[in-house]
Design an enzyme around this catalytic site. Sequence first.
Site, mmCIF file in Angstrom:
data_model
loop_
_atom_site.group_PDB
_atom_site.id
_atom_site.type_symbol
_atom_site.label_atom_id
_atom_site.label_comp_id
_atom_site.label_asym_id
_atom_site.label_seq_id
_atom_site.Cartn_x
_atom_site.Cartn_y
_atom_site.Cartn_z
ATOM 1 C CB CYS A 2 -0.594 0.266 1.554
ATOM 2 S SG CYS A 2 -1.613 -1.458 0.871
ATOM 3 N NE ARG A 27 4.688 1.485 0.033
ATOM 4 C CZ ARG A 27 5.599 1.333 0.888
ATOM 5 N NH1 ARG A 27 6.786 1.519 -0.013
ATOM 6 N NH2 ARG A 27 5.442 1.051 2.284
ATOM 7 C CD1 TRP A 74 0.048 -6.862 -2.864
ATOM 8 C CD2 TRP A 74 -0.428 -7.046 -0.695
ATOM 9 N NE1 TRP A 74 0.569 -7.746 -2.679
ATOM 10 C CE2 TRP A 74 0.231 -8.030 -1.192
ATOM 11 C CE3 TRP A 74 -1.132 -7.193 0.596
ATOM 12 C CZ2 TRP A 74 0.574 -9.248 -0.926
ATOM 13 C CZ3 TRP A 74 -0.686 -8.865 1.531
ATOM 14 C CH2 TRP A 74 -0.229 -10.114 0.936
ATOM 15 C CG ASN A 100 0.983 0.767 3.816
ATOM 16 O OD1 ASN A 100 1.302 -0.486 4.297
ATOM 17 N ND2 ASN A 100 2.636 1.448 4.145
ATOM 18 N N GLY A 101 -1.259 -0.960 6.340
ATOM 19 C CA GLY A 101 -0.506 -1.415 7.258
ATOM 20 C C GLY A 101 -2.062 -2.635 7.751
ATOM 21 C CD GLU A 480 16.990 -14.072 -6.102
ATOM 22 O OE1 GLU A 480 15.819 -14.243 -5.207
ATOM 23 O OE2 GLU A 480 16.842 -13.229 -6.604
ATOM 24 C CE LYS A 484 14.011 -12.053 -8.333
ATOM 25 N NZ LYS A 484 13.919 -11.799 -7.601
ATOM 26 C CD GLU A 487 9.498 -11.806 -7.404
ATOM 27 O OE1 GLU A 487 10.715 -12.007 -6.902
ATOM 28 O OE2 GLU A 487 8.898 -10.775 -6.813
ATOM 29 C CG HIS A 503 18.082 -38.490 -1.200
ATOM 30 N ND1 HIS A 503 18.425 -39.052 -0.890
ATOM 31 C CD2 HIS A 503 19.282 -37.288 -1.407
ATOM 32 C CE1 HIS A 503 19.689 -39.925 -1.230
ATOM 33 N NE2 HIS A 503 20.281 -38.272 -1.254
ATOM 34 C CE LYS A 603 11.599 -3.329 -4.861
ATOM 35 N NZ LYS A 603 12.396 -4.485 -5.025
#
Length: 608
Positions: A2, A27, A74, A100-101, A480, A484, A487, A503, A603
């Site tokens: 947000c 955001r 968001w 935001n929160g 990593e 990538k 996402e 395994h 983000k």
Amino acid sequence: MCGIIGYIGQKNVTEVLLNGLRKLEYRGYDSAGVALLEDNGIEVVKCKGRLAILEEKLTGNCFGGRIGIGHTRWATHGEPNDSNSHPHLSNSEKIAVVHNGIIENYLQIKEFLVSKGYRFYSETDSEVVSNLIEYNYRGDLIAAVTETLNDIEGSYALGVVCTDCPQQFVAARKDSPLIVGLGKGENFIASDIPALLAYTREVYILEDREVVRVSSESVEIFNLLGERVEHEIFHVDWDVAAAEKGGFEHFMIKEISEEPHAMQQTLWPRLQGGEVVLENSEALLAAVADCHRINIVACGTAYHAGVVGKYLIEKLVRVPVEVDVASEFRYRDPLVEPGQLTIIISQSGETLDTLMAMREAKRKGSRTLAVVNVVGSSIAREADDVLYTWAGPEIAVASTKAYNTQLAALYLLTLAFARAKGLLDTASYLAYQEELRLLPDRVAEVLAQKDAIQKFAAAHFNAKSVFFIGRGLDYALALEASLKLKEIAYIHSEAYAGGELKHGTIALIEPGTLVVCPLTQEALFDKMLSNIREVKARGAVVLAITPAKYAAAVAQTADAVLTIPDMDSLFSSAAAVTPLQLFAYYVSLMRGNDVDKPRNLAKSVTVE
Ligand code: M6R
């Protein structure tokens, strides 16, 4: 997570809010909205979807007020739809709030307000805030906000406008970032600096539990006891262009292209006269000399940098390193005690789980060292020591240059720690420094292979599932690279340690499955080659990434080979990740995805 913006002044308010929201959309982009204080009340325009839809809705409307607040969401509580979008009006439409929160006790507050006759029109936690402020309002807006914040549990950055207050608005923060921008005859609030760069470079960075009254001529900050608080002005010296696309199609490709420069910024000023020189590090290095355990805590990509850090530090510093995702660390009563060092890695410096994990480590007596990109962020301010990564603004949701610079920072720390422990002889110390000095150019060489990577992506962008396997530092890299791809390309992918595949997971390899294999660790080369043969025998198509000197040997087994320059394998992750970032970028593009704003993500994750 947000983005919020607020403005009071003589400029066209809608324009300022939209300009700011454009810079904050990274955001969250589930919905967007503004509340404009007009002569006849508060005008709220909001809608589900990207900011462009809101912009269209606002086109042709002539609003004449001088105060406004805006929001890009968001979603946490309630699906993305028009009524869950912010701003939220109070029942009498006297007050509007952007938030935001997460308000953790919103259900109790809602119940209380319902018992007082309030009605709710959204599923959000935020709607209780506007109504509770209204309930507490007795003619003094900042007093009503302060009283409300004393009743609220959870995290917030808030912007509040009230029809009774045409000359001011109120804002506040706790555990979610908020800055106040200072202008001449105008002032601003925003979740992040890029939203204000077009207007001002002078800002106050609010602390937790602070409330601010903003008029066009003044900014007054208070704590929750109503006492005045003074702050120093923080001058932002960023280049405005750094937060723009600058001719690139996406922020992500721009940021990957900036990796060599960003790594120079991290490394070169700290390699001086044959020494690794870290700012204000005397006390830190003295503590490291006696340190018996290091914890590394972070989320997502920053966590993957931490996994690299574990391999490096254990190898050269010979101290056990625990690396953990922040959301697990903070709740598992971790075995942290005085005498330990906890390294916190974060691009934004605002990731809530990471911030809370750092506080937990501090509470238990550990020294804390933040490896952070954003100057003045919460994590940077609260840690005992800070090593900035100097990557410049990273806007694309998928982290790229921030990761390379986190690795660069960890390389520097490893050398400085090993030296502080007396474990590194001068010849090796100097040789490693030379490797680090050359690293940015090596990444630049890798970038020159863009076309080959694009071609490979074109052949595989329809893959259903991709595996990344590696050993040692290459396993950390696989984690990593896999994140990538997931996402931004929305392709199922797994990262596995090369030796672990047999395994269980190898059962998933079938003819045509793409397996990407970084193969940069000299000591593990033959072992990894055997793992490649194992998947090849099951029909996998293998893309290998390896130093130039091994390319011919690897090409005998792999279907395609990308090369990195020959270099010390301790530092190869920073060069080998770049082709994998590019691979994810091109695959995402070819699948028609929104590369910079992948679905369901944001983000800066300022909720837990
Ligand atoms: O700002 P931080 O480094 O604390 O963010 C941590 C993660 O949210 C972040 O790295 C995330 O995993 C990225 N989107 C990955 O590309």
